[in-house]
Design a protein around this motif. Structure first.
Motif, PDB file in Angstrom:
ATOM      1  N   GLY A  91       0.787  -1.229   0.000  1.00 44.51           N
ATOM      2  CA  GLY A  91       0.000   0.000   0.000  1.00 44.51           C
ATOM      3  C   GLY A  91       0.815   1.273   0.000  1.00 44.51           C
ATOM      4  N   SER A  92       2.056   1.180  -0.439  1.00 42.51           N
ATOM      5  CA  SER A  92       2.910   2.376  -0.488  1.00 42.51           C
ATOM      6  C   SER A  92       2.370   3.393  -1.477  1.00 42.51           C
ATOM      7  N   ASP A  93       2.733   4.627  -1.228  1.00 45.45           N
ATOM      8  CA  ASP A  93       2.383   5.719  -2.128  1.00 45.45           C
ATOM      9  C   ASP A  93       2.928   5.412  -3.522  1.00 45.45           C
ATOM     10  N   PRO A  94       2.168   5.712  -4.567  1.00 44.07           N
ATOM     11  CA  PRO A  94       2.643   5.439  -5.933  1.00 44.07           C
ATOM     12  C   PRO A  94       3.997   6.076  -6.254  1.00 44.07           C
ATOM     13  N   GLU A  95       4.294   7.233  -5.676  1.00 44.13           N
ATOM     14  CA  GLU A  95       5.593   7.864  -5.948  1.00 44.13           C
ATOM     15  C   GLU A  95       6.734   7.083  -5.302  1.00 44.13           C
ATOM     16  N   THR A  96       6.502   6.508  -4.136  1.00 45.29           N
ATOM     17  CA  THR A  96       7.515   5.651  -3.514  1.00 45.29           C
ATOM     18  C   THR A  96       7.811   4.469  -4.431  1.00 45.29           C
ATOM     19  N   VAL A  97       6.758   3.839  -4.921  1.00 45.67           N
ATOM     20  CA  VAL A  97       6.906   2.694  -5.827  1.00 45.67           C
ATOM     21  C   VAL A  97       7.665   3.113  -7.087  1.00 45.67           C
ATOM     22  N   ALA A  98       7.283   4.248  -7.673  1.00 44.23           N
ATOM     23  CA  ALA A  98       7.902   4.711  -8.915  1.00 44.23           C
ATOM     24  C   ALA A  98       9.371   5.083  -8.714  1.00 44.23           C
ATOM     25  N   LEU A  99       9.718   5.614  -7.560  1.00 43.16           N
ATOM     26  CA  LEU A  99      11.131   5.918  -7.294  1.00 43.16           C
ATOM     27  C   LEU A  99      11.946   4.638  -7.139  1.00 43.16           C
ATOM     28  N   VAL A 100      11.366   3.636  -6.510  1.00 42.48           N
ATOM     29  CA  VAL A 100      12.090   2.367  -6.327  1.00 42.48           C
ATOM     30  C   VAL A 100      12.314   1.666  -7.659  1.00 42.48           C
ATOM     31  N   ASP A 101      11.306   1.664  -8.534  1.00 41.78           N
ATOM     32  CA  ASP A 101      11.498   0.963  -9.818  1.00 41.78           C
ATOM     33  C   ASP A 101      12.070   1.861 -10.910  1.00 41.78           C
ATOM     34  N   GLY A 102      12.300   3.150 -10.584  1.00 38.14           N
ATOM     35  CA  GLY A 102      12.920   4.061 -11.540  1.00 38.14           C
ATOM     36  C   GLY A 102      11.987   4.648 -12.569  1.00 38.14           C
ATOM     37  N   SER A 103      10.680   4.444 -12.414  1.00 37.84           N
ATOM     38  CA  SER A 103       9.732   4.929 -13.412  1.00 37.84           C
ATOM     39  C   SER A 103       9.146   6.299 -13.082  1.00 37.84           C
ATOM     40  N   SER A 104       9.588   6.906 -12.006  1.00 38.60           N
ATOM     41  CA  SER A 104       9.070   8.213 -11.614  1.00 38.60           C
ATOM     42  C   SER A 104       9.323   9.239 -12.713  1.00 38.60           C
ATOM     43  N   THR A 105       8.389  10.141 -12.889  1.00 38.19           N
ATOM     44  CA  THR A 105       8.553  11.222 -13.864  1.00 38.19           C
ATOM     45  C   THR A 105       9.464  12.314 -13.316  1.00 38.19           C
ATOM     46  N   ASP A 106       9.802  12.240 -12.031  1.00 37.19           N
ATOM     47  CA  ASP A 106      10.723  13.197 -11.417  1.00 37.19           C
ATOM     48  C   ASP A 106      12.147  12.681 -11.598  1.00 37.19           C
ATOM     49  N   SER A 107      12.677  12.910 -12.786  1.00 37.18           N
ATOM     50  CA  SER A 107      13.988  12.339 -13.134  1.00 37.18           C
ATOM     51  C   SER A 107      15.105  12.858 -12.235  1.00 37.18           C
ATOM     52  N   ALA A 108      14.992  14.079 -11.751  1.00 38.92           N
ATOM     53  CA  ALA A 108      16.028  14.624 -10.868  1.00 38.92           C
ATOM     54  C   ALA A 108      16.067  13.860  -9.544  1.00 38.92           C
ATOM     55  N   THR A 109      14.892  13.501  -9.024  1.00 36.70           N
ATOM     56  CA  THR A 109      14.843  12.757  -7.773  1.00 36.70           C
ATOM     57  C   THR A 109      15.319  11.326  -7.977  1.00 36.70           C
ATOM     58  N   VAL A 110      14.953  10.720  -9.096  1.00 36.99           N
ATOM     59  CA  VAL A 110      15.443   9.373  -9.421  1.00 36.99           C
ATOM     60  C   VAL A 110      16.972   9.400  -9.503  1.00 36.99           C
ATOM     61  N   ALA A 111      17.518  10.395 -10.188  1.00 37.91           N
ATOM     62  CA  ALA A 111      18.973  10.510 -10.332  1.00 37.91           C
ATOM     63  C   ALA A 111      19.642  10.712  -8.972  1.00 37.91           C
ATOM     64  N   ALA A 112      19.033  11.529  -8.119  1.00 36.33           N
ATOM     65  CA  ALA A 112      19.603  11.760  -6.789  1.00 36.33           C
ATOM     66  C   ALA A 112      19.619  10.469  -5.962  1.00 36.33           C
ATOM     67  N   LEU A 113      18.564   9.679  -6.082  1.00 30.45           N
ATOM     68  CA  LEU A 113      18.513   8.407  -5.358  1.00 30.45           C
ATOM     69  C   LEU A 113      19.597   7.459  -5.873  1.00 30.45           C
ATOM     70  N   HIS A 114      19.785   7.405  -7.163  1.00 26.08           N
ATOM     71  CA  HIS A 114      20.827   6.537  -7.729  1.00 26.08           C
ATOM     72  C   HIS A 114      22.206   7.004  -7.287  1.00 26.08           C
ATOM     73  N   ARG A 115      22.446   8.315  -7.294  1.00 26.45           N
ATOM     74  CA  ARG A 115      23.751   8.836  -6.840  1.00 26.45           C
ATOM     75  C   ARG A 115      23.966   8.508  -5.373  1.00 26.45           C
ATOM     76  N   ALA A 116      22.944   8.651  -4.554  1.00 28.40           N
ATOM     77  CA  ALA A 116      23.068   8.359  -3.123  1.00 28.40           C
ATOM     78  C   ALA A 116      23.387   6.891  -2.900  1.00 28.40           C
ATOM     79  N   ASP A 117      22.904   6.023  -3.758  1.00 27.50           N
ATOM     80  CA  ASP A 117      23.139   4.582  -3.628  1.00 27.50           C
ATOM     81  C   ASP A 117      24.484   4.164  -4.216  1.00 27.50           C
ATOM     82  N   ASP A 118      25.003   4.921  -5.160  1.00 29.22           N
ATOM     83  CA  ASP A 118      26.228   4.527  -5.851  1.00 29.22           C
ATOM     84  C   ASP A 118      27.516   4.984  -5.177  1.00 29.22           C
ATOM     85  N   ILE A 119      27.402   5.703  -4.088  1.00 30.01           N
ATOM     86  CA  ILE A 119      28.609   6.214  -3.413  1.00 30.01           C
ATOM     87  C   ILE A 119      29.269   5.099  -2.652  1.00 30.01           C
TER      88      ILE A 119
END
Length: 119
Positions: A91-119
């Motif tokens: 029952g997670s928020d759709p944006e949480t789901v979209a950020l986890v699978d990378g399908s979010s339309t907020d590409s800047a936030t998706v990129a920030a999450l990937h950078r935070a994980d790749d360090i």
């Protein structure tokens, strides 16, 4: 996190939980400290799909090197989609789901999450 997201997070191993906290802190810093609840939940739960593979740390290293040769290794490599499915079912928020699978339309936030994980 919502209670159901917290239940999923509690299923993660201690090293995975520590990793998720480090990622969330780096992610929040990249966002200037203004990450939404949905975005922060995604940062904390970005690897939740790895539970499906049942692989420990050493086996994850093998999976990274060997590639998706078996069912468990394929599951490890497909953890974003699997995690998104788990979050959707919780029952997670759709944006949480979209950020986890990378399908979010907020590409800047998706990129920030990937950078935070790749360090």
């Amino acid at each position: 996190m919502t209670p159901s997201e917290a239940e999923l997070w509690a299923r993660m191993s201690a090293p995975d939980q520590r990793h998720s906290i480090h990622v969330a802190r780096r992610f929040e810093a990249q966002l200037g400290g203004v990450g939404s609840r949905s975005a922060m939940a995604a940062a904390l739960l970005h690897d939740i799909g790895k539970l499906d593979s049942g692989l420990g740390t050493a086996a994850r290293v093998v999976a990274t090197v060997a590639g998706p040769r078996t069912h468990r290794l394929r599951s490890y490599h497909d953890h974003e989609r699997i995690g998104a499915d788990m979050l959707r079912a919780a029952g997670s928020d759709p944006e949480t789901v979209a950020l986890v699978d990378g399908s979010s339309t907020d590409s800047a936030t998706v990129a920030a999450l990937h950078r935070a994980d790749d360090i």
